[in-house]
Design a protein around this motif. Structure first.
Motif, PDB file in Angstrom:
ATOM      1  N   HIS A  81     -39.660  -1.750  23.903  1.00  0.00           N
ATOM      2  CA  HIS A  81     -39.311  -1.811  25.325  1.00  0.00           C
ATOM      3  C   HIS A  81     -40.235  -0.924  26.160  1.00  0.00           C
ATOM      4  N   VAL A  82     -40.557   0.250  25.652  1.00  0.00           N
ATOM      5  CA  VAL A  82     -41.447   1.169  26.376  1.00  0.00           C
ATOM      6  C   VAL A  82     -42.838   0.550  26.510  1.00  0.00           C
ATOM      7  N   VAL A  83     -43.346  -0.019  25.421  1.00  0.00           N
ATOM      8  CA  VAL A  83     -44.670  -0.638  25.448  1.00  0.00           C
ATOM      9  C   VAL A  83     -44.692  -1.822  26.412  1.00  0.00           C
ATOM     10  N   VAL A  84     -43.692  -2.687  26.329  1.00  0.00           N
ATOM     11  CA  VAL A  84     -43.639  -3.856  27.207  1.00  0.00           C
ATOM     12  C   VAL A  84     -43.485  -3.433  28.666  1.00  0.00           C
ATOM     13  N   VAL A 110     -37.795  -6.594  31.729  1.00  0.00           N
ATOM     14  CA  VAL A 110     -38.517  -5.952  30.626  1.00  0.00           C
ATOM     15  C   VAL A 110     -37.814  -6.239  29.300  1.00  0.00           C
ATOM     16  N   GLU A 111     -36.488  -6.145  29.270  1.00  0.00           N
ATOM     17  CA  GLU A 111     -35.742  -6.455  28.041  1.00  0.00           C
ATOM     18  C   GLU A 111     -35.947  -7.903  27.624  1.00  0.00           C
ATOM     19  N   ALA A 112     -35.922  -8.816  28.598  1.00  0.00           N
ATOM     20  CA  ALA A 112     -36.115 -10.238  28.302  1.00  0.00           C
ATOM     21  C   ALA A 112     -37.524 -10.493  27.764  1.00  0.00           C
ATOM     22  N   LEU A 113     -38.518  -9.863  28.368  1.00  0.00           N
ATOM     23  CA  LEU A 113     -39.888 -10.036  27.902  1.00  0.00           C
ATOM     24  C   LEU A 113     -40.091  -9.405  26.515  1.00  0.00           C
TER      25      LEU A 113
END
Length: 166
Positions: A81-84, A110-113
């Protein structure tokens, strides 16, 4: 008799037949494993010498030496999640995202991606193998390809491995 009851009955019989040998219960997650063992206890069966493992932990066990030889570290889900989030912010700020430019930056997108990237990778799909026309929207396809490509580069540059690499 339900499948769950059949499973408990078979596990109970196995525990009674082989009380002293080590037994390994492979489950999707630890919570499920603990629920199964608690149900055995409620049914009056001792589950001594039982160990719970997940597919992820089993894969990690097998991959440990190979990862160490390549100096790779496992990237936990929170790290994904941090990276995305970082990738999304960078690409959004630079104006490279077209489909997702209309979406405000928030935790949900961000969570979805992150889930999308993880699922694609778990199914063996990389930024190079996304087929043209896989998405209804060409701009969405390009954004997903760009996000996935950036994610793959970060994994390589920082010597990270995610579950898909196990």
């Amino acid at each position: 008799m339900t499948r769950y009851n059949i499973l408990l009955s078979e596990l109970g019989s196995f525990c009674q037949k082989y009380p002293r040998i080590e037994k390994v219960l492979i489950v999707p997650d630890y919570q499920t494993g603990h629920q199964i063992l608690e149900s055995l206890t409620r049914a009056g069966t001792s589950w001594i010498n039982f160990h719970i493992i997940t597919m992820s932990s089993l894969a990690m066990e097998f991959a440990e030496d190979a990862m160490a030889s390549k100096s790779l570290q496992i990237l936990p889900q929170s790290g994904i999640h941090v990276v995305v989030d970082s990738i999304f912010n960078t690409l959004s700020d630079s104006g490279k995202l077209k489909y997702f430019e209309k979406h405000p930056i928030n935790k949900g997108i961000v969570e979805a991606l992150a889930r999308t990237i993880s699922e694609l990778r778990l199914h063996g799909i990389s930024s190079d193998t996304i087929k043209k026309g896989s998405f209804l929207s060409p701009s969405k396809e390009n954004d997903i390809r760009l996000l996935l490509s950036s994610y793959e580069k970060i994994l390589e540059e920082r010597h990270f491995a995610d579950k898909a690499e196990l």
